[in-house]
Structures are given as structure tokens and as C-alpha cells.
Write an enzyme that holds these catalytic residues in place. Sequence first.
Site, PDB file in Angstrom:
ATOM      1  N   MET A  46      -8.414  -0.023  -6.391  1.00 17.13           N
ATOM      2  CA  MET A  46      -9.497   0.463  -5.545  1.00 17.13           C
ATOM      3  C   MET A  46      -8.945   1.378  -4.453  1.00 17.13           C
ATOM      4  O   MET A  46      -9.605   1.634  -3.443  1.00 17.13           O
ATOM      5  CB  MET A  46     -10.273  -0.697  -4.919  1.00 17.13           C
ATOM      6  CG  MET A  46     -11.058  -1.493  -5.935  1.00 17.13           C
ATOM      7  SD  MET A  46     -12.555  -2.259  -5.271  1.00 17.13           S
ATOM      8  CE  MET A  46     -11.888  -3.268  -3.961  1.00 17.13           C
ATOM      9  N   LEU A  49      -3.535   2.525  -1.446  1.00 27.48           N
ATOM     10  CA  LEU A  49      -2.356   2.033  -2.158  1.00 27.48           C
ATOM     11  C   LEU A  49      -1.235   1.657  -1.194  1.00 27.48           C
ATOM     12  O   LEU A  49      -0.933   2.385  -0.250  1.00 27.48           O
ATOM     13  CB  LEU A  49      -1.859   3.096  -3.143  1.00 27.48           C
ATOM     14  CG  LEU A  49      -2.895   3.579  -4.167  1.00 27.48           C
ATOM     15  CD1 LEU A  49      -2.272   4.591  -5.117  1.00 27.48           C
ATOM     16  CD2 LEU A  49      -3.489   2.420  -4.953  1.00 27.48           C
ATOM     17  N   GLY A  52       2.474  -3.146  -2.810  1.00 28.71           N
ATOM     18  CA  GLY A  52       2.079  -3.984  -3.933  1.00 28.71           C
ATOM     19  C   GLY A  52       1.604  -3.151  -5.111  1.00 28.71           C
ATOM     20  O   GLY A  52       1.947  -3.426  -6.267  1.00 28.71           O
ATOM     21  N   HIS A  53       0.807  -2.111  -4.827  1.00 28.93           N
ATOM     22  CA  HIS A  53       0.379  -1.213  -5.894  1.00 28.93           C
ATOM     23  C   HIS A  53       1.571  -0.450  -6.482  1.00 28.93           C
ATOM     24  O   HIS A  53       1.638  -0.233  -7.698  1.00 28.93           O
ATOM     25  CB  HIS A  53      -0.644  -0.205  -5.366  1.00 28.93           C
ATOM     26  CG  HIS A  53      -1.929  -0.814  -4.900  1.00 28.93           C
ATOM     27  ND1 HIS A  53      -2.259  -0.912  -3.568  1.00 28.93           N
ATOM     28  CD2 HIS A  53      -2.958  -1.365  -5.588  1.00 28.93           C
ATOM     29  CE1 HIS A  53      -3.443  -1.481  -3.451  1.00 28.93           C
ATOM     30  NE2 HIS A  53      -3.888  -1.772  -4.654  1.00 28.93           N
ATOM     31  N   ASP A 167      -4.403 -11.669  -6.635  1.00 26.44           N
ATOM     32  CA  ASP A 167      -5.784 -11.944  -7.055  1.00 26.44           C
ATOM     33  C   ASP A 167      -5.725 -12.759  -8.340  1.00 26.44           C
ATOM     34  O   ASP A 167      -6.092 -12.287  -9.422  1.00 26.44           O
ATOM     35  CB  ASP A 167      -6.536 -10.632  -7.257  1.00 26.44           C
ATOM     36  CG  ASP A 167      -6.658  -9.839  -5.970  1.00 26.44           C
ATOM     37  OD1 ASP A 167      -7.448 -10.243  -5.105  1.00 26.44           O
ATOM     38  OD2 ASP A 167      -5.933  -8.833  -5.825  1.00 26.44           O
ATOM     39  N   GLN A 170      -8.895 -13.382 -10.458  1.00 23.40           N
ATOM     40  CA  GLN A 170      -9.251 -12.141 -11.147  1.00 23.40           C
ATOM     41  C   GLN A 170      -8.380 -11.944 -12.379  1.00 23.40           C
ATOM     42  O   GLN A 170      -8.879 -11.638 -13.469  1.00 23.40           O
ATOM     43  CB  GLN A 170      -9.079 -10.959 -10.192  1.00 23.40           C
ATOM     44  CG  GLN A 170      -9.184  -9.598 -10.845  1.00 23.40           C
ATOM     45  CD  GLN A 170      -8.979  -8.482  -9.849  1.00 23.40           C
ATOM     46  OE1 GLN A 170      -9.913  -8.078  -9.149  1.00 23.40           O
ATOM     47  NE2 GLN A 170      -7.765  -7.960  -9.762  1.00 23.40           N
ATOM     48  N   ARG A 204      -6.709  -4.839   2.831  1.00 20.49           N
ATOM     49  CA  ARG A 204      -7.497  -5.287   3.980  1.00 20.49           C
ATOM     50  C   ARG A 204      -6.622  -5.662   5.184  1.00 20.49           C
ATOM     51  O   ARG A 204      -7.150  -5.911   6.270  1.00 20.49           O
ATOM     52  CB  ARG A 204      -8.371  -6.479   3.584  1.00 20.49           C
ATOM     53  CG  ARG A 204      -9.521  -6.109   2.652  1.00 20.49           C
ATOM     54  CD  ARG A 204     -10.420  -7.303   2.361  1.00 20.49           C
ATOM     55  NE  ARG A 204     -11.652  -6.919   1.707  1.00 20.49           N
ATOM     56  CZ  ARG A 204     -11.834  -6.861   0.401  1.00 20.49           C
ATOM     57  NH1 ARG A 204     -10.823  -7.172  -0.402  1.00 20.49           N
ATOM     58  NH2 ARG A 204     -12.992  -6.501  -0.116  1.00 20.49           N
TER      59      ARG A 204
END
Length: 302
Positions: A46, A49, A52-53, A167, A170, A204
Site C-alpha cells: 500500500m 515503503l 520492511g518492504h 501481518d 493476513q 503507521r
Amino acid sequence: MRSPELTTAPQFTRGRLHVHSSPQEVARVTRALRAVGTKIAFVPTMGALHAGHRELIRRARNIPNTVLVTSIFVNPLQFGPNEDLSRYPRPIEKDLEVCSDERVEIVFTPGVEDMYPPGSQVQVHPGPLGDQLEGAVRPGHFAGVLTVVNKLFNIVRPDYAMFGEKDYQQLTLVKQMVKDLDMETRVLGVPTVRESDGLALSSRNVYLTEPQRQSAVALSAALTAGAHAGRGGAEAVQKAAQEVLAAHPDLDVDYVEVRSPDLAAPPERGEGRLLVAAKVGTTRLIDNTALWLGEPPEPEQH
């Protein structure tokens, strides 16, 4: 750093960054690549970045004989009416720079109407697990997640897709969807990337003030305490984690739960997963860790 190449041209050149907003164009390119035996490694995001991305992208890039595709799409279906859709960070230029730095070759940046044309109605039902843990706090969240992942998989047709273990619910539900709907994509989980103080990286985290950030570190500390109590079983794990969180009254804890690796009831002895979610101010954070419940396994004999 290479400058991002914004193009909707039909050609594809290895080693260059191509950015497309059209689902049809991305589908055309990835299908042409697969037709000549090239595999597709996919990292759906989303945006906003962070490290972690980057780790997800690097893991995907290391799969041999693949073209690396990343998507950037803030999915409105997974946000509730009182959640942070409108203020969710969208630093698209910085995100494209990250993709360029990490040698991503295709970035898919659709708009909302590209993904959900007027009249769209059908969503993917996540099953009973979708109403538990995060799903109990965020009704409809996982229907939104699985719907967009399903659509992205249908557009990109990846051979591999990377999802972070932060997540964890997910990740579990995406794997279940792939299995139940006979999809060909292999879903790979990537361990959570953390700050030096243990805080799990999240887009976040930018919302946190410095005092709130210090309180947020209690989530990872609670996981550590819980894992250390694993010999005593699920009840001891949960109690140890809750004691750490209770020392921070500014944390509004949603849940602290011990489950099996597939998020069913925890075993008396064996592998488990400790999951925690809490609000710090108006920012909601989640974290989890693997652990062993009951007496530890016997060491292997050599």
C-alpha cells in the site's frame, strides 16, 4: 540511483523500471513474460515503503529467473468507516525511488476506479478466521484484503508473492485463499523487520509522537516475555505478555492471544503464535511472534 521511468509503452526492457497504472497493460506485459518462460515475483504493497518492504522486495529479487513486480495501491475496501484511509501516507515519488533503488522492474500503480470500476459488487469471503482477532476489531477488513489480493493475482499472475509475517493473520488467510481457490501462486512469508529497539516496522509508525513510540515498544517486549514463558503453556504466555502491556496505561489493548501456527486453538505442546494489537493514541499497531508451548523439543542426536 536510477531515475524512475514512467511509461505506458508496450515494450519491456530488462533492468529498467516501468510504471503502469493500467491493469490491462500490466497483465499484457506479465503474460508475455510468462509465455517465454520468465517467472513473476510479486510484492503487493500500500506504499509508504520502508525497510520492511525493502526486505520483501529483496527476497523476491533473489528468486532465480524472475521479473520483479511491485504494486502500490491504498485499498479502500480494507478500511473501516472510522479508520485512517484519508490520512494514510501516499509518498508516491519516494516510493518509486525505493523501487528504483531495489531494482524493481515493473510497478503497478492503479487508481481506485482501475481496481473497482463502477458497478463492482463481488468480494471474497474470508471464512470464519476473518471474523477473529483483527477481523473482530475491524469487521469486513479481511474481505477487503482478500478481494484486492485476488484481483492483483488475477492481473499480475505471479508465480511467487511475498507477504510480511508482521501481518500474520493476513498471511495466513492469503495462503488459505490460494489453497481453497486453486490458485497457482506460491505465497512466501518473510520475517518481520524491526527497529533496533524491537518495534516492528509499519507505515503507521510515522503517526507516533516520541512518547507514544516509547510506549509502542511494549508490544515487542510483551512478545518476548510471552515467548520466554512458553514452557508453562498458552495461559502462562498470555499472562506474561499482558503483564508487560499493563505497565503502560496509555496502551489501549485490543487483544493478546495465543494460537497455533494456522491460528486455530493453541496446542498443549508444540509450535504456537502469540499475537497482540493495541492503540497508541489514535494509531493502531499489531505484532506477533512464533514460540514453543510446553516442554521444549528434545535436541536432535547426531
